[in-house]
Design an enzyme around this catalytic site. Structure first.
Site, mmCIF file in Angstrom:
data_model
loop_
_atom_site.group_PDB
_atom_site.id
_atom_site.type_symbol
_atom_site.label_atom_id
_atom_site.label_comp_id
_atom_site.label_asym_id
_atom_site.label_seq_id
_atom_site.Cartn_x
_atom_site.Cartn_y
_atom_site.Cartn_z
ATOM 1 N N LYS A 1 0.817 -1.214 0.000
ATOM 2 C CA LYS A 1 0.000 0.000 0.000
ATOM 3 C C LYS A 1 0.856 1.271 0.000
ATOM 4 C CE LYS A 1 -4.361 -1.932 1.321
ATOM 5 N NZ LYS A 1 -5.512 -1.982 2.240
ATOM 6 N N ARG B 1 -3.604 -10.604 4.420
ATOM 7 C CA ARG B 1 -3.946 -10.573 2.992
ATOM 8 C C ARG B 1 -2.779 -9.938 2.231
ATOM 9 N NH1 ARG B 1 -6.405 -7.093 -0.721
ATOM 10 N NH2 ARG B 1 -7.887 -8.122 -2.154
#
Length: 320
Positions: free
Chosen positions: A266, A301
């Protein structure tokens, strides 16, 4: 005034956190507008929620960390959209050790636009079929129509990034199917969520929002032991919001559900770690993932399954 209790991990703690690998003897008492305070206990109901073993998920016990591999069957996901065939990626990540495959056909990156349900189903169905029998299957969707098709194809978990906010039919669909669900927190929708995210106290605001989502799911007939929660790192949150959540992420165990963490590649990892390209953010992703594991977070994840599996093996070797 609401009190929130964050378990502080300790190697020789009195209590076992969520029936897992982390122990604790003290909590941080959190109140809005006040400095955190360390306390030696918590109310019985809070301790019960913090210590109760979490139910198995898709046949996987949650007494150790589990790896969820990301399969983006999309042309426009922020990290790897259009970079591979979804069915091939599902097989690859399963071979690398993913215990769950999270398969999605609609990008939820900042600024992404909604995809028609029929197109979303067409994108993800081949990957679900390819992954069946190799790993447990999760479908990453906000839409009840897509969830129904994915479950029929073999998905056993619905991962709704809107936390039942997007499609009013989703809660009933999940309840009727009898499958577990992951409810994520997001402020706004992908098209606009990063425009100007704002919170009073992001850690506690997200806690309250997740509690409301859990209550809504239970009211629809979904038992708490089939609910996973995700604080939604990067979804309607600035870098500082993300860091505030991560520093005290163990507070979310107080909701009595398994917790999923999705930080893989991210933007905040690239910003702090100096990695402009998402593919170069694997070391930073692993660092944050291992911090989450040390806080008892059960499901991780990730895009890079092999690297995460290696890091987890080394973490186990030096801590157990």
């Amino acid at each position: 005034m609401t009190d929130y209790f964050r378990p502080i991990p300790s190697e020789t703690g009195r209590w076992q956190l969520a029936g897992g690998w982390v122990r604790f003897s003290q909590c941080e008492l959190l109140r809005r507008g006040e400095a955190p305070r360390v306390v030696d206990s918590a109310p019985d109901a809070v301790l019960a929620a913090l210590t109760a073993p979490r139910a198995p998920l898709l046949g996987l016990s949650l007494d150790r960390p589990r790896i969820m591999g990301i399969v983006n069957a999309t042309p426009d996901s922020f990290s790897d959209g259009g970079a591979y065939d979804g069915a091939e990626q599902a097989r690859l990540l399963a071979a690398q050790g993913a215990e769950i495959l999270d398969i999605g056909g609609e990008s939820t990156r900042p600024g992404a636009r909604e995809v028609p349900a029929a197109e979303e189903i067409a994108r993800l169905a081949p990957a679900i079929v390819a992954g069946r029998g190799l790993a447990a299957i999760s479908v990453d969707t906000r839409k009840a129509e897509v969830a129904r098709a994915a479950i029929a194809a073999g998905a056993g978990l619905v991962n709704d990034v809107s936390g039942f906010d997007f499609d009013p039919a989703m809660a009933g669909t999940v309840a009727a199917a009898g499958v577990p669900v992951c409810l994520m927190h997001a402020q706004g929708i992908p098209e606009t969520m990063q425009d100007n995210p704002s919170y009073g106290d992001v850690l506690l605001d997200v806690y309250d929002a997740l509690a409301e989502r859990i209550a809504r799911a239970e009211a629809a007939g979904i038992p708490r032991d089939r609910i996973v929660i995700d604080p939604g790192i990067g979804f309607g949150k600035t870098q500082e919001h993300n860091l505030a959540i991560l520093r005290r992420i163990s507070v979310y165990h107080g909701l009595g559900c398994a917790v999923l963490l999705g930080v893989s590649r991210k933007r905040f990892i690239g910003g702090i770690g100096g990695a402009e390209r998402p593919a170069d953010r694997v070391p930073g992703t692993l660092a944050v993932t291992l911090y989450g594991i040390a806080q008892g977070i059960q499901i991780h994840r990730v895009h890079d399954v092999a690297e995460t599996r290696q890091g987890l093996a080394l973490w186990r070797a030096v801590t157990i």
